[in-house]
Design an enzyme around this catalytic site. Structure first.
Site, PDB file in Angstrom:
ATOM      1  N   GLU A   1       0.837  -1.203   0.000  1.00 33.57           N
ATOM      2  CA  GLU A   1       0.000   0.000   0.000  1.00 33.57           C
ATOM      3  C   GLU A   1       0.864   1.242   0.000  1.00 33.57           C
ATOM      4  O   GLU A   1       1.934   1.235   0.640  1.00 33.57           O
ATOM      5  CB  GLU A   1      -0.930  -0.010   1.226  1.00 33.57           C
ATOM      6  CG  GLU A   1      -1.968  -1.121   1.185  1.00 33.57           C
ATOM      7  CD  GLU A   1      -2.964  -1.047   2.347  1.00 33.57           C
ATOM      8  OE1 GLU A   1      -2.909  -0.060   3.123  1.00 33.57           O
ATOM      9  OE2 GLU A   1      -3.794  -1.949   2.481  1.00 33.57           O
TER      10      GLU A   1
ATOM     11  N   HIS B   1      -8.309   1.033   1.520  1.00 33.94           N
ATOM     12  CA  HIS B   1      -8.131   0.963   2.981  1.00 33.94           C
ATOM     13  C   HIS B   1      -9.065   1.953   3.686  1.00 33.94           C
ATOM     14  O   HIS B   1      -8.636   2.831   4.444  1.00 33.94           O
ATOM     15  CB  HIS B   1      -6.683   1.239   3.365  1.00 33.94           C
ATOM     16  CG  HIS B   1      -6.279   0.589   4.658  1.00 33.94           C
ATOM     17  ND1 HIS B   1      -5.031   0.080   4.878  1.00 33.94           N
ATOM     18  CD2 HIS B   1      -6.976   0.354   5.813  1.00 33.94           C
ATOM     19  CE1 HIS B   1      -4.966  -0.424   6.105  1.00 33.94           C
ATOM     20  NE2 HIS B   1      -6.134  -0.264   6.685  1.00 33.94           N
TER      21      HIS B   1
END
Length: 531
Positions: A263, A281
Site C-alpha cells: 500500500e 483501505h
C-alpha cells in the site's frame, strides 16, 4: 515541567485540545510525519508522539528519541512502529483497538453485500448507459454460512451483524472460548472446517508470522466452489496471486478487498477481475471512527504521562487509572525485590521465579513481574524500565515463571522472588505495610522486618555474639549513621543476616573492615530508588 507531546499526523483539533486541557504542552505538526529527516531532528524534545499511519516510527527514529516515553497510534494497526526497538528503549506503544471496531465491521458487511450482488460493476454499467440486467445475477446472503477468521473486537461485531442478517456464522479463533462462542451465537470450528463450509469468508486477525498468507493456494483448494473472500483486516493475510488464480479458474466466486500486500496499492493481481471489489483501505474511514480514535489516543497518552495509567499498550501490561493507586506501592515493592537480588547476585542468572501470595495473587501480576524484572537488571542496565526489562531478560535466555497461591502467612499478601544461577539459589520476599512503603520480610528463607531506604548494607554472618556491636562500631568510626537495624537468623548459632538502613553511601573500605572478622561471610552496600 509539563510533559511535551508531538502530533505528527492528522488528528482532530478536539483531540489536540485534550492534551492542552490536561496541562500537556503539545505541538500539532500534521505534515511532519512524512518528513523523516525533520522528524528525526526534533523527536528528542518530546515525551510523547501521537501518530496515525503516515508517521513511520523506525529504529533510527527511536534511537534519536532520547526523552520519548510513549507512542500513541490513533487506530488499531501498529505496522508502522518498530515494536521491538521501542521496547528495548523502554517506550510504551499504545493503540486504540476499539475506536474503529464498528466502522471496520460495517465495511466488511458492506463488502459482503457488494460482492454478493456485484454492486460496483452493476453501477458502472448502468451509469455507462447499458442495461445489463441478466449479466449481474447475484446471490442471497440469508441462510448462507459466514466464516469469520478471528473473532476478536472487530470479528465479533461482524459475527453479530451476520447473525442479524440470518446467516449461519462459524468462527475460527484459537483464543475464542466455547463460552464466548455461545455468548456470541457462533459455532467455533477449526480452520479447515471453516474453509470447507463457508459461503463467505471474512478475515479479522492481526498480521503475524502465523497469519501471514493464511489464505493461500492450499487453503483455497479446501474451500467451497463459489466461495467469496472478504479482507478488511491486513494486506498479506491472503496471497493475492493465489486468489486471483482461483477467481480466474471459477473456483472462487468473488472477493472484496480493502487492504493489500503493498500500500498504496497501484497494482494488484486482483485488479480488473470480474466480481472483485477493491477499496483504498477505508475500513476505519468514517467521521465517527476518526474522531473516536483520536480522542481515545489523546486520553490514553495523557493518563500515562500524568498519572502512570497504561491503557491498550502493545508492549506492556495495562494499568487502569482505577487500579493504579492500589497497585503502585506493590509495583515499587516488586522493583525493590528485583533490585535487591540484582545487586547481591554476581553470577549470571539462569532462572527467575516470582510467587504472588494472598491478595497480591489477585493483582495485575503482569505489571508486577515487569517491575520486578526491571529492578533485577537495573544494576547492569541503568535506563531499563517496565517496558524494556521483559525483552532484555528474554534476550538473556533467562527462564521466567510465575506462581499464585492463597494466603500462607500472617501477611495478607506478599511477593517472593527466587533466582537461580549455576552456583546458588537466592530468594527475597517483601510486602507493603499500611503506610504504603515496601518492607523486606524474608531473605534466604530467614524471617525479618526491614524498612527499605535509599542506602543500605546487607551482611551475612554466623550467629555469634558481638556482631551488632561490630557493625555499629565500624560504621560509627567511619562517620556513617545507622537509621534502622534489622536482623534475622535461621537458628541459634546458625546463619544470620542483617540489613542496615544508613544515612549515606558506604565505601568499600568500610565494608572491608567489616569482613575482616572471620565470622562475617559478606558485606555489600546497596542503593534503592525509594522515591
Amino acid at each position: 515541567m509539563a510533559p511535551r507531546v508531538l502530533v505528527s499526523d492528522k488528528l482532530s483539533e478536539t483531540a489536540v485540545q485534550i492534551f492542552r486541557d490536561k496541562g500537556i504542552e503539545v505541538d500539532f505538526e500534521p505534515s511532519l510525519g512524512k518528513d523523516k529527516e525533520k522528524l528525526q531532528e526534533v523527536i528528542g524534545q518530546y515525551d510523547g508522539l501521537a501518530i496515525r499511519s503516515a508517521t513511520k516510527v523506525t529504529e533510527k527514529l527511536i534511537e534519536a528519541a532520547d526523552k520519548l516515553k510513549v507512542v500513541g497510534r490513533a487506530g488499531i494497526g501498529v505496522d508502522n512502529v518498530d515494536i521491538p526497538a521501542a521496547s528495548r528503549r523502554g517506550i510504551i506503544v499504545m493503540n486504540t483497538p476499539f475506536g474503529n471496531s464498528i466502522t471496520t465491521a460495517e465495511h466488511a458487511i458492506a463488502m459482503i453485500f457488494a460482492v454478493a450482488r456485484q454492486l460496483p460493476a452493476a453501477d458502472a454499467s448502468t451509469q455507462a448507459g447499458k442495461w445489463e440486467k441478466s449479466k449481474f445475477m447475484g446471490t442471497e446472503i440469508t441462510g448462507k454460512t459466514l466464516g469469520v477468521i478471528g473473532c476478536g473486537n472487530i470479528g465479533s461485531v461482524v459475527a453479530a451483524r451476520g447473525i442479524g442478517l440470518k446467516m449461519r456464522v462459524i468462527a475460527f479463533d484459537p483464543f475464542l472460548s466455547e463460552e464466548r462462542a455461545q455468548e456470541l451465537g457462533v459455532e467455533k470450528v477449526e480452520l479447515d472446517e471453516l474453509l470447507g463450509r463457508a459461503d463467505f469468508i471474512t478475515l479479522h486477525v492481526p498480521m503475524t508470522d502465523k497469519t501471514r498468507g493464511i489464505i493461500d493456494a492450499e487453503a483455497l483448494k479446501k474451500t467451497k466452489k463459489g466461495v467469496r473472500i472478504i479482507n478488511c483486516a491486513r494486506g498479506g493475510l491472503v496471497v493475492e496471486a493465489d486468489l486471483a488464480d482461483a477467481i480466474k479458474s471459477g473456483h472462487v466466486g468473488g472477493a472484496g478487498f480493502d487492504v493489500f500486500e503493498t500500500e498504496p496499492a497501484t497494482e494488484s493481481p486482483l485488479f480488473g477481475l470480474d466480481n472483485v471489489v477493491c477499496t483504498p483501505h477505508l475500513g476505519a474511514s468514517t467521521t465517527e471512527a476518526q474522531e473516536n480514535v483520536a480522542l481515545q489516543v489523546a486520553e490514553q497518552m495523557s493518563d500515562y504521562l500524568l498519572n502512570g495509567a497504561v491503557t491498550n499498550a502493545i508492549n506492556m501490561p495495562s494499568i487502569s487509572a482505577e487500579e493504579a493507586p492500589r497497585l503502585t506501592p506493590f509495583v515499587k515493592l516488586a522493583e525493590v525485590l528485583g533490585d535487591f537480588v540484582g545487586q547481591v547476585t554476581d553470577s549470571p542468572i539462569k532462572e527467575v521465579q516470582i510467587t504472588y501470595d494472598g491478595t497480591t495473587a489477585d493483582m495485575n501480576t503482569r505489571a508486577l513481574t515487569s517491575a520486578a524484572l526491571a529492578g533485577l537488571i537495573r544494576s547492569q542496565v541503568a535506563d531499563v524500565n517496565m517496558v524494556s526489562a521483559p525483552v532484555m531478560v528474554k534476550e538473556k535466555g533467562v527462564v521466567l515463571s510465575e506462581n499464585r497461591r492463597d494466603k500462607s502467612s500472617v501477611f495478607d499478601g506478599f511477593i517472593e522472588m527466587t533466582v537461580k544461577t549455576e552456583e546458588m539459589t537466592r530468594s527475597v520476599a517483601g510486602t507493603v505495610f499500611s503506610d504504603g512503603k515496601p518492607r523486606f520480610i524474608r531473605i534466604k528463607g530467614i524471617n525479618m522486618d526491614a524498612e527499605v531506604g535509599q542506602h543500605m548494607v546487607y551482611t551475612t554472618n554466623h550467629d555469634v555474639p558481638g556482631m551488632i556491636g561490630l557493625l555499629g562500631t565500624t560504621f560509627g568510626k567511619a562517620g556513617v549513621n545507622i537509621a534502622n537495624f534489622s536482623l534475622g537468623r535461621d537458628k541459634p548459632g546458625g546463619d544470620a543476616i542483617a540489613l542496615l538502613y544508613v544515612d549515606g553511601p558506604v565505601g568499600q573500605d568500610v565494608l572491608d573492615l567489616v569482613t575482616q572478622n572471620a565470622e562475617v561471610q559478606s558485606a555489600k552496600a546497596l542503593t534503592f530508588n525509594v522515591e
